[in-house]
Design an enzyme around this catalytic site. Sequence first.
Site, short mmCIF file in Angstrom:
data_model
loop_
_atom_site.label_atom_id
_atom_site.label_comp_id
_atom_site.label_asym_id
_atom_site.label_seq_id
_atom_site.Cartn_x
_atom_site.Cartn_y
_atom_site.Cartn_z
N LYS A 100 -5.51 14.84 -7.73
CA LYS A 100 -4.37 14.70 -8.65
C LYS A 100 -3.60 16.02 -8.73
N ASN A 109 -7.38 7.81 -21.79
CA ASN A 109 -6.82 6.61 -22.41
C ASN A 109 -7.92 5.59 -22.70
N THR A 143 -2.84 13.85 -15.00
CA THR A 143 -3.97 13.86 -15.94
C THR A 143 -4.27 15.28 -16.42
N ASP A 144 -4.86 15.37 -17.62
CA ASP A 144 -5.28 16.69 -18.13
C ASP A 144 -6.41 17.28 -17.29
N GLU A 145 -7.08 16.44 -16.48
CA GLU A 145 -8.22 16.96 -15.70
C GLU A 145 -7.79 17.98 -14.65
N ASN A 174 -19.05 12.34 -26.46
CA ASN A 174 -19.35 11.01 -25.90
C ASN A 174 -20.32 10.25 -26.80
N PHE A 207 1.93 5.41 -11.01
CA PHE A 207 0.58 5.35 -11.58
C PHE A 207 -0.49 5.13 -10.50
N TYR A 255 -11.64 13.98 -7.63
CA TYR A 255 -10.54 13.22 -8.26
C TYR A 255 -9.47 14.17 -8.80
N SER A 256 -9.89 15.13 -9.63
CA SER A 256 -8.88 15.98 -10.27
C SER A 256 -8.21 16.90 -9.24
N ASP A 265 0.86 -1.19 0.00
CA ASP A 265 0.00 0.00 0.00
C ASP A 265 0.90 1.24 0.00
N ILE A 266 0.74 2.09 -1.00
CA ILE A 266 1.63 3.28 -1.08
C ILE A 266 1.41 4.24 0.08
P1 NAD Z 1 -6.72 2.21 -12.45
O1 NAD Z 1 -7.79 2.63 -11.52
O2 NAD Z 1 -7.05 1.28 -13.57
O3 NAD Z 1 -5.53 1.51 -11.65
C1 NAD Z 1 -5.05 2.02 -10.43
C2 NAD Z 1 -4.15 0.97 -9.79
O4 NAD Z 1 -3.63 1.52 -8.57
C3 NAD Z 1 -4.87 -0.33 -9.42
O5 NAD Z 1 -4.13 -1.45 -9.83
C4 NAD Z 1 -4.96 -0.28 -7.90
O6 NAD Z 1 -4.95 -1.55 -7.28
C5 NAD Z 1 -3.70 0.54 -7.56
N1 NAD Z 1 -3.81 1.19 -6.24
C6 NAD Z 1 -4.84 1.94 -5.76
N2 NAD Z 1 -4.58 2.34 -4.50
C7 NAD Z 1 -3.35 1.85 -4.18
C8 NAD Z 1 -2.54 1.93 -3.02
N3 NAD Z 1 -2.93 2.59 -1.93
N4 NAD Z 1 -1.33 1.33 -3.04
C9 NAD Z 1 -0.90 0.64 -4.14
N5 NAD Z 1 -1.64 0.52 -5.25
C10 NAD Z 1 -2.85 1.12 -5.28
O7 NAD Z 1 -6.09 3.55 -12.99
P2 NAD Z 1 -5.59 3.93 -14.48
O8 NAD Z 1 -6.76 4.35 -15.27
O9 NAD Z 1 -4.68 2.89 -14.96
O10 NAD Z 1 -4.75 5.25 -14.15
C11 NAD Z 1 -3.40 5.15 -13.74
C12 NAD Z 1 -2.85 6.55 -13.49
O11 NAD Z 1 -2.93 7.31 -14.69
C13 NAD Z 1 -3.63 7.32 -12.42
O12 NAD Z 1 -2.69 8.02 -11.64
C14 NAD Z 1 -4.51 8.26 -13.21
O13 NAD Z 1 -4.75 9.44 -12.49
C15 NAD Z 1 -3.65 8.53 -14.43
N6 NAD Z 1 -4.37 8.84 -15.69
C16 NAD Z 1 -5.40 8.04 -16.11
C17 NAD Z 1 -6.00 8.32 -17.34
C18 NAD Z 1 -7.13 7.45 -17.88
O14 NAD Z 1 -7.70 7.78 -18.91
N7 NAD Z 1 -7.44 6.32 -17.27
C19 NAD Z 1 -5.58 9.41 -18.10
C20 NAD Z 1 -4.54 10.20 -17.62
C21 NAD Z 1 -3.93 9.89 -16.42
O1 DAU Z 2 -8.83 12.93 -18.98
C1 DAU Z 2 -8.15 11.94 -18.28
C2 DAU Z 2 -9.09 11.24 -17.33
O2 DAU Z 2 -9.93 10.41 -18.13
C3 DAU Z 2 -8.37 10.40 -16.28
O3 DAU Z 2 -7.62 11.26 -15.45
C4 DAU Z 2 -9.37 9.59 -15.44
O4 DAU Z 2 -8.66 8.74 -14.55
C5 DAU Z 2 -10.20 8.76 -16.38
O5 DAU Z 2 -11.17 8.03 -15.65
C6 DAU Z 2 -10.87 9.63 -17.43
O6 DAU Z 2 -11.87 10.49 -16.81
P1 DAU Z 2 -13.30 10.76 -17.50
O7 DAU Z 2 -14.25 11.17 -16.44
O8 DAU Z 2 -13.15 11.64 -18.69
O9 DAU Z 2 -13.61 9.26 -18.05
P2 DAU Z 2 -14.95 8.39 -18.04
O10 DAU Z 2 -14.70 7.20 -18.88
O11 DAU Z 2 -15.46 8.18 -16.65
O12 DAU Z 2 -15.99 9.33 -18.79
C7 DAU Z 2 -15.74 9.77 -20.11
C8 DAU Z 2 -16.91 10.65 -20.52
O13 DAU Z 2 -18.08 9.81 -20.64
C9 DAU Z 2 -17.28 11.72 -19.51
O14 DAU Z 2 -17.69 12.90 -20.19
C10 DAU Z 2 -18.45 11.13 -18.73
C11 DAU Z 2 -19.13 10.25 -19.78
N1 DAU Z 2 -19.79 9.05 -19.26
C12 DAU Z 2 -19.09 8.22 -18.44
C13 DAU Z 2 -19.67 7.08 -17.90
C14 DAU Z 2 -18.88 6.17 -16.97
C15 DAU Z 2 -21.12 8.75 -19.59
O15 DAU Z 2 -21.75 9.50 -20.37
N2 DAU Z 2 -21.69 7.62 -19.08
C16 DAU Z 2 -21.03 6.78 -18.24
O16 DAU Z 2 -21.64 5.77 -17.78
#
Ligand code: NAD
Ligand code: DAU
Length: 341
Positions: free
Chosen positions: A159, A185, A128-130, A254, A84, A155-156, A62-63
């Site tokens: 971050k 992503n 993240t860009d958020e 979306n 990450f 969340y943002s 756990d980090i």
């Molecule tokens: P994810 O939720 O899929 O994975 C997060 C991982 O972190 C999981 O494996 C979880 O078990 C681990 N984790 C959570 N709490 C922990 C703790 N206390 N100690 C150790 N491990 C722990 O997330 P993701 O979508 O892969 O995102 C990874 C990173 O990239 C995040 O920092 C997120 O903010 C950033 N990011 C995500 C996106 C996106 O679109 N998903 C875009 C830009 C940046």
């Molecule tokens: O921009 C980077 C971010 O992208 C990362 O930092 C986050 O970790 C990642 O979860 C993602 O955030 P979003 O909120 O943009 O992703 P999500 O897939 O949750 O939603 C994408 C868009 O779709 C958003 O405008 C909300 C909408 N949405 C999402 C869900 C889950 C819906 O319309 N219906 C849904 O059920």
Amino acid sequence: MSNKKILVTGGAGFIGGNFVQYMVNKYPNYDIYNLDLLTYAGDLSKHKSIEQEKNYHFIKADITDRNEVFAIFEREKFDYVAHFAAESHVDRSITEPEIFIKTNVLGTQVLLDASKEFNIKKFVHVSTDEVYGELDFDPETFFTEETPLQPNSPYSASKASSDLLVRAYHETFNLPMNITRCSNNYGPFHFPEKLIPLTISRVLNDQKIPVYGDGKNIRDWLHVTDHCAAIDLVMHEGANGEVYNVGGHNERTNLEVVKTIINTLEKSVDLIEFVTDRLGHDKRYAIDPTKLEKLGWEPTYNFETGIAQTIQWYMDNKEWWEQILSGDYKKYFEKQYTFEK
Ligand code: NAD
Ligand code: DAU
């Protein structure tokens, strides 16, 4: 490339997991350590293809546990950290913000302290860009590295707080670091609570797709492999202390995303269900990646090739996402979505 020990936190999650596989395969002489708590978002079954490799190692930890993290750093003597691990889902941060502050802020601080204490060569903070907040619908506006931080969700905000801590450890203690800020992503092993995997898995099961509000919010989609390549580049070549935005100019509403998936799978748009909007729903994200491009990065996927590859992957790997849908996720879905399913 000489031998290096690389700590990847969150390497059982979506992007961290893809990054671990990318690095294990690309650098046989690096040792890749995946440190993960295995929360609901982490699973090791995704690493079947690399778990026997000599350069892959897993540490369950756990980090936010300072003693545990310090003991691991002392024992392993890492060269680089790619951070990450996080709570990553905006909707969950609206209903349960506390764990986001604990993991994303305090967890990052523990890792920064350990990195300082054990002289890490570089701390790459995956953000993240958020953190920049939202853009309006003017297609000529983009997030640059100079855009002020104006996070809108818990969340943002968590971050952005972690980004500021990373910056402060660089300024105060000379900790070598980079911060990357990536757009949305998508790709293999994306947890099905997020829009794209949720839509693909539900369309494949002929279930309704919940679209928030009017579906006109815009996201800038990047295939996860291109994000992994960006982090690899920044880790090796990024100028110390710099922030790099990551994105490939793939803006879609979306509704466009959902319709693309429905059309590709030859199903009906009647599956779309407009539901109550997300609180504080950011209108638009769009990245200007010029700085990273100057470092030598370019994406290999556009949205059309990336979404086709991703849909095919979900069709070929049903067992991976079906085991998730049948677990605790079921309860989460019932609570989060109140529409007639
Ligand atoms: P994810 O939720 O899929 O994975 C997060 C991982 O972190 C999981 O494996 C979880 O078990 C681990 N984790 C959570 N709490 C922990 C703790 N206390 N100690 C150790 N491990 C722990 O997330 P993701 O979508 O892969 O995102 C990874 C990173 O990239 C995040 O920092 C997120 O903010 C950033 N990011 C995500 C996106 C996106 O679109 N998903 C875009 C830009 C940046
Ligand atoms: O921009 C980077 C971010 O992208 C990362 O930092 C986050 O970790 C990642 O979860 C993602 O955030 P979003 O909120 O943009 O992703 P999500 O897939 O949750 O939603 C994408 C868009 O779709 C958003 O405008 C909300 C909408 N949405 C999402 C869900 C889950 C819906 O319309 N219906 C849904 O059920």
